[in-house]
Design a protein around this motif. Structure first.
Motif, PDB file in Angstrom:
ATOM      1  N   ARG A 183     -48.744 -49.802  84.295  1.00  0.00           N
ATOM      2  CA  ARG A 183     -48.800 -49.297  85.587  1.00  0.00           C
ATOM      3  C   ARG A 183     -47.723 -48.041  85.316  1.00  0.00           C
ATOM      4  O   ARG A 183     -47.872 -47.049  86.219  1.00  0.00           O
ATOM      5  CB  ARG A 183     -47.887 -50.174  86.334  1.00  0.00           C
ATOM      6  CG  ARG A 183     -48.992 -51.388  86.656  1.00  0.00           C
ATOM      7  CD  ARG A 183     -48.383 -52.495  87.738  1.00  0.00           C
ATOM      8  NE  ARG A 183     -49.069 -53.461  88.123  1.00  0.00           N
ATOM      9  CZ  ARG A 183     -49.094 -54.635  88.714  1.00  0.00           C
ATOM     10  NH1 ARG A 183     -47.785 -54.564  89.074  1.00  0.00           N
ATOM     11  NH2 ARG A 183     -49.952 -55.538  88.901  1.00  0.00           N
ATOM     12  N   VAL A 184     -46.928 -47.830  84.491  1.00  0.00           N
ATOM     13  CA  VAL A 184     -45.910 -46.528  84.243  1.00  0.00           C
ATOM     14  C   VAL A 184     -46.972 -45.530  83.893  1.00  0.00           C
ATOM     15  O   VAL A 184     -47.057 -44.623  84.159  1.00  0.00           O
ATOM     16  CB  VAL A 184     -44.787 -46.932  83.444  1.00  0.00           C
ATOM     17  CG1 VAL A 184     -44.243 -45.521  83.057  1.00  0.00           C
ATOM     18  CG2 VAL A 184     -43.719 -47.839  83.927  1.00  0.00           C
ATOM     19  N   ARG A 191     -57.835 -51.866  85.744  1.00  0.00           N
ATOM     20  CA  ARG A 191     -57.563 -51.395  84.281  1.00  0.00           C
ATOM     21  C   ARG A 191     -56.555 -52.366  83.508  1.00  0.00           C
ATOM     22  O   ARG A 191     -56.856 -52.617  82.343  1.00  0.00           O
ATOM     23  CB  ARG A 191     -57.393 -49.816  84.347  1.00  0.00           C
ATOM     24  CG  ARG A 191     -57.114 -49.395  82.992  1.00  0.00           C
ATOM     25  CD  ARG A 191     -56.714 -47.778  82.894  1.00  0.00           C
ATOM     26  NE  ARG A 191     -56.493 -47.345  81.689  1.00  0.00           N
ATOM     27  CZ  ARG A 191     -55.893 -46.260  81.227  1.00  0.00           C
ATOM     28  NH1 ARG A 191     -55.633 -45.284  82.404  1.00  0.00           N
ATOM     29  NH2 ARG A 191     -55.843 -45.734  80.196  1.00  0.00           N
ATOM     30  N   THR A 192     -55.518 -52.873  84.110  1.00  0.00           N
ATOM     31  CA  THR A 192     -54.356 -53.243  83.461  1.00  0.00           C
ATOM     32  C   THR A 192     -55.181 -54.700  83.134  1.00  0.00           C
ATOM     33  O   THR A 192     -54.942 -55.302  81.944  1.00  0.00           O
ATOM     34  CB  THR A 192     -53.307 -53.762  84.380  1.00  0.00           C
ATOM     35  OG1 THR A 192     -52.726 -52.370  84.793  1.00  0.00           O
ATOM     36  CG2 THR A 192     -52.180 -54.549  83.444  1.00  0.00           C
ATOM     37  N   PRO A 199     -57.774 -59.077  76.670  1.00  0.00           N
ATOM     38  CA  PRO A 199     -57.739 -59.288  75.400  1.00  0.00           C
ATOM     39  C   PRO A 199     -56.525 -60.359  75.104  1.00  0.00           C
ATOM     40  O   PRO A 199     -56.799 -61.117  73.973  1.00  0.00           O
ATOM     41  CB  PRO A 199     -57.428 -57.902  74.924  1.00  0.00           C
ATOM     42  CG  PRO A 199     -57.925 -56.999  75.981  1.00  0.00           C
ATOM     43  CD  PRO A 199     -57.684 -57.601  77.231  1.00  0.00           C
ATOM     44  N   LEU A 200     -55.615 -60.408  75.784  1.00  0.00           N
ATOM     45  CA  LEU A 200     -54.507 -61.421  75.338  1.00  0.00           C
ATOM     46  C   LEU A 200     -54.884 -62.635  75.613  1.00  0.00           C
ATOM     47  O   LEU A 200     -54.084 -63.801  75.181  1.00  0.00           O
ATOM     48  CB  LEU A 200     -53.092 -60.860  76.092  1.00  0.00           C
ATOM     49  CG  LEU A 200     -52.569 -59.567  75.525  1.00  0.00           C
ATOM     50  CD1 LEU A 200     -51.143 -59.302  76.349  1.00  0.00           C
ATOM     51  CD2 LEU A 200     -52.324 -59.596  73.992  1.00  0.00           C
TER      52      LEU A 200
END
Length: 288
Positions: A183-184, A191-192, A199-200
């Motif tokens: 987010r930074v 998107r996050t 993927p995780l």
């Protein structure tokens, strides 16, 4: 001195302990117990029909009939049953994984008012058995005009609380620092989710994929109720029941068809074995 220490550590790790031997023996015995019915089913599929229930029971019949596996496809529209089962299982699995991953992310990572209350209500649906909801679901399918359609076999089970709960618990174990760093960098929630969370969470998704595919593949009660034309939308569990007819049951063909129906589920477990073991070991670990 360092090299001696480095070589000694792996040696100690390979030491055989009595507890390890007992554990391996128990695993082998348990695997043998579970494998006995499968082995008996395979050999029964190679017997003549009149020797399936011979007394005393025998593992191998007087004749090994590989032709049983060929005759299965001549007995009825077995290719249609296989194709329908693949379509329903694959489409249903994809839909369940997509819905469960997005809802699991919403319940586990996003903060919004009433989140925990809604999740508890959603989770409470697990206490309702399928046999209780088949009548209202069938009435809903009639109202929508979906009886005897492919969507009636898939959509009613696309929004499962089990998959949402499984992925929510796994996603809560992912460090929040990764999400904050994204987010930074300017990444939004979508998107996050796509670049970090998904993927995780592949191991947990593999577990859900296997469970969901097997559930759709072996489903019998709901297709039996909502499908009218078995020659058009019949699935494998319904096809297995067709070997029991008015003039008796072809147990040899039914066992051969059962062995064929087990192959896809066995393959998907083998292909996803690595992710499956990892996902089962870590899916229940919750984060903050």
């Amino acid at each position: 001195m360092k090299s001696e220490t480095a070589t000694a550590a792996p040696t100690r790790a390979r030491q055989v302990t009595p507890g390890g031997i007992i554990a391996h023996v128990c695993v082998v015995l348990a695997a043998a117990v579970f494998a006995v019915p499968l082995v008996y089913a395979v050999f029964s599929a190679l017997k003549p029909n009149d020797q399936i229930f011979s007394v005393p029971p025998t593992l191998i019949g007087d004749e090994v009939r590989w032709s049983n596996f060929v005759e299965v496809f001549q007995f009825g529209p077995f290719w249609t049953y296989i194709g329908n089962s693949f379509f329903v299982a694959i489409a249903g699995t994809i839909l369940v994984v997509v819905v469960s991953s997005t809802s699991g992310y919403a319940f586990g990572r996003l903060r919004w008012r009433g989140r925990d209350v809604v999740f508890l209500l959603f989770l409470a649906t697990l206490m309702v058995p399928q046999e209780v909801v088949v009548v209202p679901m069938f009435q809903l399918m009639q109202w929508l005009g979906w009886v005897n359609t492919p969507q009636s076999l898939i959509l009613p089970f696309a929004f499962t609380a089990f998959g949402t709960f499984l992925l929510r618990q796994f996603m809560r174990g992912i460090p929040y620092e990764l999400e904050e760093a994204a987010r930074v960098d300017g990444a939004g929630a979508v998107r996050t989710f796509l670049t970090i969370i998904v993927p995780l969470s592949r191991s947990a998704m593999a577990v859900l994929t296997v469970f969901t595919f097997i559930s759709f593949w072996n489903s019998y009660l709901w297709p039996l109720i909502v499908v009218n034309d078995y020659g058009y939308l019949g699935t494998l569990p319904i096809g297995l029941a067709t070997f029991a007819g008015q003039f008796g049951t072809r147990w040899d063909l039914q066992m051969a068809a059962s062995v064929i129906s087990m192959v896809p589920t066995a393959l998907i477990v083998i292909l996803l074995q690595k992710h499956l073991v990892k996902g089962i070991a870590t899916a229940g670990i919750a984060g903050r």
